[in-house]
Design a protein around this motif. Structure first.
Motif, PDB file in Angstrom:
ATOM      1  N   LEU A  31       0.713  -1.230  -0.028  1.00 38.34           N
ATOM      2  CA  LEU A  31       0.065   0.187   0.080  1.00 38.34           C
ATOM      3  C   LEU A  31       0.964   1.195   0.021  1.00 38.34           C
ATOM      4  CD1 LEU A  31      -2.880  -1.081   2.556  1.00 38.34           C
ATOM      5  CD2 LEU A  31      -2.731  -1.244  -0.088  1.00 38.34           C
ATOM      6  N   PRO A  32       0.696   2.203  -1.177  1.00 34.27           N
ATOM      7  CA  PRO A  32       1.556   3.384  -0.981  1.00 34.27           C
ATOM      8  C   PRO A  32       0.663   4.490  -0.159  1.00 34.27           C
ATOM      9  CG  PRO A  32       0.033   3.204  -3.187  1.00 34.27           C
ATOM     10  CD  PRO A  32      -0.126   2.032  -1.934  1.00 34.27           C
ATOM     11  N   GLY A 215      -7.593  13.526   7.557  1.00 30.91           N
ATOM     12  CA  GLY A 215      -6.364  13.358   7.049  1.00 30.91           C
ATOM     13  C   GLY A 215      -5.704  12.040   7.395  1.00 30.91           C
ATOM     14  N   TYR A 216      -6.242  11.029   7.789  1.00 32.48           N
ATOM     15  CA  TYR A 216      -5.874   9.759   7.895  1.00 32.48           C
ATOM     16  C   TYR A 216      -5.235   8.990   6.603  1.00 32.48           C
ATOM     17  CZ  TYR A 216      -6.804   9.846  12.728  1.00 32.48           C
ATOM     18  OH  TYR A 216      -6.827  10.180  14.142  1.00 32.48           O
ATOM     19  N   ASP A 217      -4.259   8.292   6.515  1.00 34.91           N
ATOM     20  CA  ASP A 217      -3.641   7.619   5.235  1.00 34.91           C
ATOM     21  C   ASP A 217      -4.189   6.309   5.092  1.00 34.91           C
ATOM     22  OD1 ASP A 217      -1.666   9.710   4.792  1.00 34.91           O
ATOM     23  OD2 ASP A 217      -0.802   8.977   6.687  1.00 34.91           O
ATOM     24  N   LEU A 218      -4.518   5.730   6.191  1.00 39.29           N
ATOM     25  CA  LEU A 218      -5.265   4.462   6.187  1.00 39.29           C
ATOM     26  C   LEU A 218      -6.116   3.915   7.284  1.00 39.29           C
ATOM     27  CD1 LEU A 218      -4.732   1.259   5.297  1.00 39.29           C
ATOM     28  CD2 LEU A 218      -2.658   1.239   6.628  1.00 39.29           C
ATOM     29  N   VAL A 219      -7.234   3.340   6.880  1.00 46.75           N
ATOM     30  CA  VAL A 219      -7.850   2.711   8.049  1.00 46.75           C
ATOM     31  C   VAL A 219      -7.858   1.169   7.810  1.00 46.75           C
ATOM     32  CG1 VAL A 219     -10.307   2.650   8.887  1.00 46.75           C
ATOM     33  CG2 VAL A 219      -9.376   4.537   8.312  1.00 46.75           C
ATOM     34  N   MET A 258      -7.222   8.495   1.471  1.00 48.59           N
ATOM     35  CA  MET A 258      -7.167   7.371   2.207  1.00 48.59           C
ATOM     36  C   MET A 258      -7.372   5.952   1.552  1.00 48.59           C
ATOM     37  SD  MET A 258      -9.195   7.253   5.818  1.00 48.59           S
ATOM     38  CE  MET A 258     -10.692   6.208   5.254  1.00 48.59           C
ATOM     39  N   TRP A 259      -6.650   5.051   2.131  1.00 53.21           N
ATOM     40  CA  TRP A 259      -6.941   3.903   1.889  1.00 53.21           C
ATOM     41  C   TRP A 259      -7.617   3.179   2.991  1.00 53.21           C
ATOM     42  CZ3 TRP A 259      -5.415   0.855  -2.596  1.00 53.21           C
ATOM     43  CH2 TRP A 259      -4.644   1.491  -3.434  1.00 53.21           C
ATOM     44  N   PRO A 289       6.230   4.236   0.137  1.00 55.49           N
ATOM     45  CA  PRO A 289       5.856   5.623  -0.175  1.00 55.49           C
ATOM     46  C   PRO A 289       4.915   5.617  -1.238  1.00 55.49           C
ATOM     47  CG  PRO A 289       8.423   5.287   0.237  1.00 55.49           C
ATOM     48  CD  PRO A 289       7.733   3.850   0.307  1.00 55.49           C
ATOM     49  N   ARG A 290       4.451   6.865  -1.413  1.00 51.22           N
ATOM     50  CA  ARG A 290       3.488   7.055  -2.523  1.00 51.22           C
ATOM     51  C   ARG A 290       4.383   7.665  -3.640  1.00 51.22           C
ATOM     52  NH1 ARG A 290       0.414   9.315   2.233  1.00 51.22           N
ATOM     53  NH2 ARG A 290       1.777  11.212   1.998  1.00 51.22           N
ATOM     54  N   ALA A 291       3.848   7.327  -4.951  1.00 53.23           N
ATOM     55  CA  ALA A 291       4.523   8.078  -6.035  1.00 53.23           C
ATOM     56  C   ALA A 291       4.877   9.398  -5.960  1.00 53.23           C
ATOM     57  CB  ALA A 291       3.540   7.515  -7.441  1.00 53.23           C
TER      58      ALA A 291
END
Length: 292
Positions: A31-32, A215-219, A258-259, A289-291
């Motif tokens: 997961l990026p 602003g969470y990146d992942l749940v 978010m993912w 890391p994200r692209a």
């Protein structure tokens, strides 16, 4: 013709009850979600063990997952299915309890399952009433997790050091039982953390939306059992929550940033001991890391 159909149905049921529900697998995904320059983080996602004291092979399989050497373990609840299951859950987690860990609880940590009409799962959610079994010793399980150093994320926000990097994490009590109180953790997630992680048992859209807005990146969530009974080519028939069927297991995007990762889990209710086209699973997520 009828006899052949009945034989096929009996064979499918026998496979679902006798074989697949014990065919534990490890799913992997990348997961990026980290900022450019972040070092990869390996997260082991465990959910929905629904442990019974006699499930020795499940305990051994889960205990062996420590050999993966994850940087972080995230447990999204429903560990218990019996009043005497706590020591068996702890035996299953074994050396994983020596690694950094985050947890919240689900409905079957608080209450034992009860027999239910399977047709209930096909009903509109608004027509269903929760049917609780007897209370389970979740406080004993919580105390044991805390003693081993895991962090209870129930309605708290915490900063955790994982593999030399700062993770900002927050969690909710189970939305399936309407125990969630998002206002207690509301507010923008720490922008300086390498990862902003939300944790919940049931992936209800009404709690995923505020996580995304903050602003969470992942749940990470569980609860759905991946649908538990899936039809090849169609997928899950139900999720037992407000989440759409296409997201019943695995990773998907939620909004522009978010993912979401939903574990299909490692167990079943003792009153519905079947899985079809949906083997029980643990997930090893490599966060990268994200692209740019």
């Amino acid at each position: 013709m009828i006899a052949g159909t009945l034989a096929l149905g009996a064979a499918a049921l026998g496979y679902a009850v006798g074989i697949e529900r014990r065919h534990w697998i490890l799913r992997t995904a990348e997961l990026p979600v980290l900022p450019p320059g972040g070092r990869p983080i390996r997260v082991l996602h465990l959910s929905d063990l629904h442990m019974l004291p006699g499930q020795k092979s499940k305990q051994r399989w889960v205990a062996a997952l420590h050999e993966l050497e994850p940087d972080l373990v995230v447990n999204t609840g429903d560990n218990l299915a019996h009043p005497q299951a706590v020591p068996h859950v702890l035996r299953a987690f074994g050396p994983l309890l020596d690694r950094p860990g985050l947890f919240i609880f689900g409905s079957n940590d608080y209450y034992a399952p009860k027999p239910k009409n399977p047709a209930r799962y096909l009903m509109h959610r608004g027509r269903k009433k929760h049917v609780h079994g007897r209370k389970l010793p979740w406080r004993d399980l919580r105390a044991a997790f805390l003693e081993r150093g895991w962090t209870d994320l129930t309605h708290v926000r915490r900063t955790v050091d994982v593999a030399g990097q700062t993770i900002f994490a927050a969690g909710l009590d189970d939305p399936h039982l309407h125990r969630d109180r998002y206002p207690e953790i509301a507010g923008h997630a720490d922008p300086d953390a390498v990862l902003r992680l939300g944790v919940t048992h049931s992936p209800e859209p009404r709690v995923l939306d505020p996580f995304a807005a903050d602003g969470y990146d992942l749940v990470m969530a569980g609860h759905t059992h991946g649908g538990q009974l899936r039809i090849p080519g169609i997928g899950a028939l139900v999720t037992n929550c407000g989440l759409d069927r296409s997201r019943a297991r695995g990773a998907s995007r939620w909004g522009s940033h978010m993912w979401l990762h939903v574990s299909a889990g490692l167990g079943t209710s003792p009153y519905a001991p079947a899985r079809f086209a949906c083997p029980p699973e643990a997930s090893l997520l490599t966060l990268v890391p994200r692209a740019t």
